[in-house]
Design a protein around this motif. Structure first.
Motif, PDB file in Angstrom:
ATOM      1  N   VAL A   1      52.464  24.071  43.612  1.00  0.00           N
ATOM      2  CA  VAL A   1      52.596  25.431  43.060  1.00  0.00           C
ATOM      3  C   VAL A   1      54.055  25.650  42.630  1.00  0.00           C
ATOM      4  CG1 VAL A   1      52.941  26.330  45.397  1.00  0.00           C
ATOM      5  CG2 VAL A   1      52.301  27.900  43.587  1.00  0.00           C
ATOM      6  N   ARG A   2      54.229  26.355  41.492  1.00  0.00           N
ATOM      7  CA  ARG A   2      55.589  26.645  40.997  1.00  0.00           C
ATOM      8  C   ARG A   2      55.966  28.038  41.506  1.00  0.00           C
ATOM      9  NH1 ARG A   2      55.517  23.644  35.166  1.00  0.00           N
ATOM     10  NH2 ARG A   2      57.736  24.100  35.164  1.00  0.00           N
ATOM     11  N   MET A   3      57.138  28.131  42.099  1.00  0.00           N
ATOM     12  CA  MET A   3      57.529  29.368  42.773  1.00  0.00           C
ATOM     13  C   MET A   3      58.850  29.906  42.242  1.00  0.00           C
ATOM     14  SD  MET A   3      56.515  28.158  46.582  1.00  0.00           S
ATOM     15  CE  MET A   3      56.913  26.459  46.204  1.00  0.00           C
ATOM     16  N   PHE A   4      58.926  31.221  42.146  1.00  0.00           N
ATOM     17  CA  PHE A   4      60.157  31.854  41.667  1.00  0.00           C
ATOM     18  C   PHE A   4      60.429  33.086  42.510  1.00  0.00           C
ATOM     19  CE2 PHE A   4      60.264  29.077  38.092  1.00  0.00           C
ATOM     20  CZ  PHE A   4      58.935  28.825  37.788  1.00  0.00           C
TER      21      PHE A   4
ATOM     22  N   SER B   1      58.259  37.924  44.179  1.00  0.00           N
ATOM     23  CA  SER B   1      57.803  36.537  44.369  1.00  0.00           C
ATOM     24  C   SER B   1      56.743  36.216  43.320  1.00  0.00           C
ATOM     25  CB  SER B   1      57.195  36.426  45.772  1.00  0.00           C
ATOM     26  OG  SER B   1      56.202  35.423  45.829  1.00  0.00           O
ATOM     27  N   ILE B   2      56.929  35.083  42.647  1.00  0.00           N
ATOM     28  CA  ILE B   2      55.956  34.626  41.642  1.00  0.00           C
ATOM     29  C   ILE B   2      55.443  33.258  42.089  1.00  0.00           C
ATOM     30  CG2 ILE B   2      55.694  33.707  39.322  1.00  0.00           C
ATOM     31  CD1 ILE B   2      56.149  36.421  38.695  1.00  0.00           C
TER      32      ILE B   2
ATOM     33  N   ILE C   1      52.768  30.204  40.654  1.00  0.00           N
ATOM     34  CA  ILE C   1      51.946  29.764  39.520  1.00  0.00           C
ATOM     35  C   ILE C   1      51.157  28.532  39.950  1.00  0.00           C
ATOM     36  CG2 ILE C   1      51.928  28.933  37.144  1.00  0.00           C
ATOM     37  CD1 ILE C   1      54.505  30.455  36.647  1.00  0.00           C
TER      38      ILE C   1
ATOM     39  N   VAL D   1      40.791  25.364  44.000  1.00  0.00           N
ATOM     40  CA  VAL D   1      41.923  24.665  43.370  1.00  0.00           C
ATOM     41  C   VAL D   1      41.915  23.204  43.808  1.00  0.00           C
ATOM     42  CG1 VAL D   1      43.365  26.746  43.156  1.00  0.00           C
ATOM     43  CG2 VAL D   1      43.488  25.361  45.249  1.00  0.00           C
ATOM     44  N   PRO D   2      42.451  22.335  42.980  1.00  0.00           N
ATOM     45  CA  PRO D   2      42.421  20.915  43.317  1.00  0.00           C
ATOM     46  C   PRO D   2      43.182  20.622  44.609  1.00  0.00           C
ATOM     47  CG  PRO D   2      43.115  21.242  41.033  1.00  0.00           C
ATOM     48  CD  PRO D   2      43.111  22.585  41.677  1.00  0.00           C
TER      49      PRO D   2
ATOM     50  N   GLU E   1      46.285  31.165  50.737  1.00  0.00           N
ATOM     51  CA  GLU E   1      45.939  29.770  50.472  1.00  0.00           C
ATOM     52  C   GLU E   1      45.034  29.333  51.618  1.00  0.00           C
ATOM     53  OE1 GLU E   1      50.090  28.406  48.201  1.00  0.00           O
ATOM     54  OE2 GLU E   1      49.591  27.587  50.171  1.00  0.00           O
TER      55      GLU E   1
ATOM     56  N   ALA F   1      59.513  33.537  46.609  1.00  0.00           N
ATOM     57  CA  ALA F   1      58.370  32.680  46.987  1.00  0.00           C
ATOM     58  C   ALA F   1      58.872  31.412  47.678  1.00  0.00           C
ATOM     59  CB  ALA F   1      57.570  32.309  45.746  1.00  0.00           C
ATOM     60  N   LYS F   2      58.174  31.038  48.756  1.00  0.00           N
ATOM     61  CA  LYS F   2      58.535  29.849  49.539  1.00  0.00           C
ATOM     62  C   LYS F   2      57.292  28.971  49.724  1.00  0.00           C
ATOM     63  CE  LYS F   2      62.767  31.147  50.901  1.00  0.00           C
ATOM     64  NZ  LYS F   2      62.777  32.023  49.667  1.00  0.00           N
ATOM     65  N   PRO F   3      57.466  27.630  49.772  1.00  0.00           N
ATOM     66  CA  PRO F   3      56.321  26.784  50.124  1.00  0.00           C
ATOM     67  C   PRO F   3      56.000  27.001  51.595  1.00  0.00           C
ATOM     68  CG  PRO F   3      58.324  25.459  49.911  1.00  0.00           C
ATOM     69  CD  PRO F   3      58.688  26.843  49.505  1.00  0.00           C
ATOM     70  N   LEU F   4      54.722  26.960  51.950  1.00  0.00           N
ATOM     71  CA  LEU F   4      54.341  27.161  53.347  1.00  0.00           C
ATOM     72  C   LEU F   4      53.573  25.946  53.842  1.00  0.00           C
ATOM     73  CD1 LEU F   4      53.337  30.885  52.985  1.00  0.00           C
ATOM     74  CD2 LEU F   4      55.190  30.001  54.411  1.00  0.00           C
TER      75      LEU F   4
END
Lengths: 96, 96
Positions: A79-82, B65-66, B68, A71-72, A40, A85-88
């Motif tokens: 962002v959708r994470m599964f 990790s996904i 989207i 990206v906007p 990112e 995955a972690k927000p940074l």
């Protein structure tokens, strides 16, 4: 601006792993490595041109693939994470 | 809507490679595999919910990790590509 840089490189070879490390190091000066080969990026247009120039000097143009998506603003927070995955946090992104 | 799905999975194990194949097959019903673990998806909101549900049943939530990302309409045509990266036609994307 906010960008997503994705890098397809064969990591089964030492040379490929080395190129991925160098691209990762470069991109981490502009943002965050959020997955093995997904970054990112937060940068200005001139900085993007510099980044692209540097990335092109690292990759193997016959083997590796780089895609850069615009990206906007705010996309990194929506962002959708599964899975793992972690927000940074981007606020302390280093702009070199 | 247009989305970018990126999938970080260890492909050094047979189980990981199998999961990547299954995620790829699933995502290719909604768009294009543009890199080993990057997919350009075109779908509606309900289809996204179905896709997310199916993806979550495939991945190993402790290892994989996904991410989207929602991208602006037309992003797939303005992506900047280097190395072996190629633009891919989306008009015949299968919506299942």
């Amino acid at each position: 601006m906010e960008l997503l840089l994705t890098y397809d490189v064969s990591t089964t070879t030492p040379a490929g792993r080395n190129r991925l490390r160098r691209v990762a190091k470069l991109c981490e000066g502009y943002g965050m490595r959020v997955q093995k080969s997904v970054f990112e990026i937060v940068c200005t247009e001139p900085e993007l041109l510099t980044l692209i120039d540097k990335v092109q000097r690292i990759i193997d143009h016959d083997e590796d693939s780089i895609r850069i998506y615009r990206v906007p603003k705010g996309s990194f927070r929506t962002v959708r994470m599964f899975g793992t995955a972690k927000p940074l946090p981007h606020d302390d992104a280093l702009i070199l």
